[in-house]
Design a protein around this motif. Structure first.
Motif: not given
Length: 119
Positions: A77-82, A94-99
């Motif tokens: 998955v591709v995620v954005r750091i926020n 730490d990833l969001s639940k969706a990721a």
């Protein structure tokens, strides 16, 4: 290169992350990741959205995009750091639940990952 390293390198390459075989070091950072699903504000000031493809990292700049590969099943998955974190020893992301759902480790709570900047 040992058989174990060849296997590891093969999994990284299969996950779309290249390995520098000549030095034995990976061009990706690997470690353990967990997930979280709050609705409070993140360190970047935006509201945490458990349905978004976002993540928390201790030092990467906000807005950095990472390709994250679950080393147990090869999903990515591709995620954005926020946000900032994780603050648990031994964890790198730490990833969001969706990721985490897309990576297939919701029930486990954490997994082995490799990550690389994209874009």
């Amino acid at each position: 290169m040992t058989s174990r390293m060849n296997s590891f390198a093969g999994r990284l390459i299969a996950g779309g992350i290249a390995v520098a075989a000549s030095t034995g070091t990976a061009s990706a950072d690997c470690g353990r990741a967990s997930w979280y699903a709050l609705t409070s504000k993140t360190a970047s000031g935006e509201r945490m959205n458990p349905a978004a493809m976002t993540a928390a990292h201790r030092t990467l700049p906000f807005g950095t995009r990472l390709k994250v590969v679950n080393q147990r099943n090869g999903r990515s998955v591709v995620v954005r750091i926020n946000d900032r974190g994780p603050f648990i020893r031994g964890r790198v992301l730490d990833l969001s639940k969706a990721a985490a759902r897309q990576l297939g480790f919701i029930s486990a709570g954490h997994t082995k990952i490799c990550m690389k900047r994209v874009g």
